[in-house]
Design a protein around this motif. Structure first.
Motif, PDB file in Angstrom:
ATOM      1  N   ALA A 168       0.832  -1.206   0.000  1.00 21.91           N
ATOM      2  CA  ALA A 168       0.000   0.000   0.000  1.00 21.91           C
ATOM      3  C   ALA A 168       0.866   1.254   0.000  1.00 21.91           C
ATOM      4  N   SER A 169       1.945   1.247   0.783  1.00 18.16           N
ATOM      5  CA  SER A 169       2.820   2.419   0.858  1.00 18.16           C
ATOM      6  C   SER A 169       3.531   2.657  -0.466  1.00 18.16           C
ATOM      7  N   THR A 241      -2.845   6.948   3.539  1.00 19.28           N
ATOM      8  CA  THR A 241      -1.511   7.403   3.138  1.00 19.28           C
ATOM      9  C   THR A 241      -1.585   8.257   1.880  1.00 19.28           C
ATOM     10  N   LEU A 242      -2.389   7.839   0.917  1.00 15.36           N
ATOM     11  CA  LEU A 242      -2.532   8.586  -0.328  1.00 15.36           C
ATOM     12  C   LEU A 242      -3.093   9.985  -0.070  1.00 15.36           C
ATOM     13  N   ILE A 243      -4.135  10.070   0.729  1.00 10.82           N
ATOM     14  CA  ILE A 243      -4.770  11.365   0.996  1.00 10.82           C
ATOM     15  C   ILE A 243      -3.847  12.278   1.787  1.00 10.82           C
ATOM     16  N   ASN A 244      -3.223  11.764   2.837  1.00 10.42           N
ATOM     17  CA  ASN A 244      -2.349  12.596   3.664  1.00 10.42           C
ATOM     18  C   ASN A 244      -1.082  13.005   2.927  1.00 10.42           C
ATOM     19  N   THR A 245      -0.565  12.130   2.070  1.00 14.96           N
ATOM     20  CA  THR A 245       0.611  12.505   1.277  1.00 14.96           C
ATOM     21  C   THR A 245       0.279  13.635   0.321  1.00 14.96           C
ATOM     22  N   ALA A 246      -0.852  13.509  -0.372  1.00 14.64           N
ATOM     23  CA  ALA A 246      -1.267  14.567  -1.297  1.00 14.64           C
ATOM     24  C   ALA A 246      -1.488  15.877  -0.551  1.00 14.64           C
ATOM     25  N   LEU A 247      -2.113  15.793   0.630  1.00 17.85           N
ATOM     26  CA  LEU A 247      -2.347  17.006   1.416  1.00 17.85           C
ATOM     27  C   LEU A 247      -1.039  17.632   1.880  1.00 17.85           C
ATOM     28  N   GLY A 248      -0.100  16.796   2.345  1.00 15.56           N
ATOM     29  CA  GLY A 248       1.182  17.311   2.801  1.00 15.56           C
ATOM     30  C   GLY A 248       1.977  17.960   1.697  1.00 15.56           C
ATOM     31  N   VAL A 249       1.983  17.343   0.522  1.00  9.96           N
ATOM     32  CA  VAL A 249       2.738  17.899  -0.607  1.00  9.96           C
ATOM     33  C   VAL A 249       2.100  19.204  -1.095  1.00  9.96           C
ATOM     34  N   SER A 250       0.779  19.228  -1.178  1.00 11.66           N
ATOM     35  CA  SER A 250       0.102  20.430  -1.700  1.00 11.66           C
ATOM     36  C   SER A 250       0.173  21.606  -0.741  1.00 11.66           C
ATOM     37  N   LEU A 289      -2.206   5.771  10.187  1.00 15.56           N
ATOM     38  CA  LEU A 289      -3.619   5.457   9.974  1.00 15.56           C
ATOM     39  C   LEU A 289      -3.775   4.222   9.087  1.00 15.56           C
ATOM     40  N   SER A 290      -2.961   4.123   8.054  1.00 18.81           N
ATOM     41  CA  SER A 290      -3.049   2.987   7.133  1.00 18.81           C
ATOM     42  C   SER A 290      -2.720   1.678   7.835  1.00 18.81           C
ATOM     43  N   LEU A 291      -1.695   1.695   8.684  1.00 19.74           N
ATOM     44  CA  LEU A 291      -1.320   0.464   9.388  1.00 19.74           C
ATOM     45  C   LEU A 291      -2.426   0.036  10.342  1.00 19.74           C
ATOM     46  N   GLY A 292      -3.046   1.000  11.020  1.00 18.53           N
ATOM     47  CA  GLY A 292      -4.160   0.665  11.902  1.00 18.53           C
ATOM     48  C   GLY A 292      -5.344   0.097  11.138  1.00 18.53           C
ATOM     49  N   VAL A 293      -5.676   0.728  10.009  1.00 16.22           N
ATOM     50  CA  VAL A 293      -6.768   0.221   9.164  1.00 16.22           C
ATOM     51  C   VAL A 293      -6.429  -1.176   8.645  1.00 16.22           C
ATOM     52  N   GLY A 294      -5.183  -1.345   8.201  1.00 16.63           N
ATOM     53  CA  GLY A 294      -4.769  -2.637   7.668  1.00 16.63           C
ATOM     54  C   GLY A 294      -4.884  -3.756   8.689  1.00 16.63           C
ATOM     55  N   TRP A 295      -4.550  -3.470   9.945  1.00 12.52           N
ATOM     56  CA  TRP A 295      -4.629  -4.495  10.987  1.00 12.52           C
ATOM     57  C   TRP A 295      -6.086  -4.904  11.240  1.00 12.52           C
TER      58      TRP A 295
END
Length: 360
Positions: A168-169, A241-250, A289-295
């Motif tokens: 996922a990452s 991860t996708l949403i937070n990465t996009a938010l952080g970069v933007s 968040l992704s790791l928690g959701v994944g578990w």
């Protein structure tokens, strides 16, 4: 008039300097205590060092005493109310019964380990005898095929969730960077995020199972059951991860972007020297968040598909229907919660190493 002893003053100054050095080390260690969930150690060490013991005791009570009291109240309420709730498997087990089954699971694991060791000893003895008789062609190395222990189930689930989380990452971080840098890419990806993000793992699992069964060879590196669970974890956990990465970069400071244009940075240099360092805090928030959701997704997937792991253990005990099954299920529930907490602490520790958000 009393004479001042210079030697005594030097000793007092040295003691004060040692105390200040000790407090500095404690303050530096406090960052790691926060990461590990051991923040109460800081006031304990400060009180032991003589730093305002009354105030430190108040902090110890808040950070350690109150949680312990809450835990004991929970255990007391559980022990008193559990016998009053009757199910098809009998009364709800109390803390003592659950602890007893935890010990039984540990004892079962030890017995299974002894059986495995004895199996390999017998195999080695048999092979040595065949070699001594000149029958090397009959020598065989077999793998022990006993039932998986509770610890085996735990290890299987942990390996699966990390594999799915890694996939996922690998997908989410580059896509998030592209979406954050390009409004066009963001416009293209956003509808897909909004459609697929709410989809339950129970909906993804049959699709993944059919695709893996049709495309993956049974003699590959991974078992099909492992891939089914891991890919389901991937599909459900990549969105934070996708949403937070996009938010952080933007949200990178526009002045920094302007500087990168003035310096005529190429895309790779811009990403590695500017984009990633600036957006790491939000990227790691997404990863946690992704790791928690994944578990959480993994346990559901293992239960539904009967893939090896803690989810299958819970389902098997539910189907078993013995008087001890409910207590074993509750052992698994506490295990799942504890592992989830440790996974979050692990990601928080990695985040603190790369983002320098703690005072160490």
């Amino acid at each position: 008039m009393t004479a001042i002893d210079p030697q005594a003053l030097d000793q007092d100054a040295e003691k004060e300097a040692r105390k200040q050095r000790l407090f500095t080390r404690i303050n530096k260690a406090d960052g790691w205590f926060q990461v590990l969930g051991l923040a109460w150690l800081t006031p304990v060490l400060k009180a032991a060092a003589g730093d305002n013991p009354k105030a430190q005791m108040s902090e110890i009570w808040r950070l350690l005493g109150v949680p312990l009291v809450a835990i004991f109240l929970f255990l007391g309420a559980w022990a008193s109310l559990a016998p009053t709730v009757q199910t098809s498997l009998g009364a709800i087990p109390g803390p003592a019964q659950v602890w007893e089954q935890a010990k039984n699971l540990h004892a079962d694991a030890e017995r299974e380990a002894e059986k495995e060791a004895a199996f390999y000893v017998r195999q080695d003895e048999r092979n040595a005898k065949l070699i001594a008789e000149g029958k090397e062609d009959r020598v065989k190395q077999r793998v022990y095929t006993g039932k998986p222990t509770y610890y085996d189930q735990i290890w299987t689930s942990i390996k699966t969730v990390f594999f799915g989380f890694l996939l996922a990452s690998i997908v989410a971080i580059p896509l998030g960077i592209a979406a954050g840098l390009s409004p066009t890419v963001n416009a293209a990806i956003n509808p897909l995020i909004q459609i697929f993000k709410p989809v339950s793992p129970l909906a993804w699992l049959p699709i993944v199972t059919m695709i893996v069964s049709a495309t993956y060879a049974s003699d590959g590196w991974f078992a099909k059951s492992f891939l089914n669970s891991a890919i389901t974890v991937t599909l459900c956990s990549l969105w934070p991860t996708l949403i937070n990465t996009a938010l952080g970069v933007s949200s990178i400071d526009k002045d920094l972007v302007s500087v990168s244009k003035v310096l005529k940075m190429n895309t790779w240099t811009k990403i590695t020297k500017l984009v990633l360092p600036s957006s790491l805090p939000l990227i790691f928030t997404g990863l946690r968040l992704s790791l928690g959701v994944g578990w959480m997704v993994l346990i559901a997937a293992e239960m539904l598909a009967q893939n090896p792991g803690l989810g299958k253990f819970v389902w098997d005990e539910f189907q078993n229907g013995s008087s001890q099954s409910l207590a074993k299920i509750m052992v698994a529930v506490f295990t799942i919660g504890l592992i989830g907490f440790l996974l979050d602490r692990l990601m928080y520790a990695i985040q603190s190493m790369f983002t320098f958000t703690n005072n160490r």
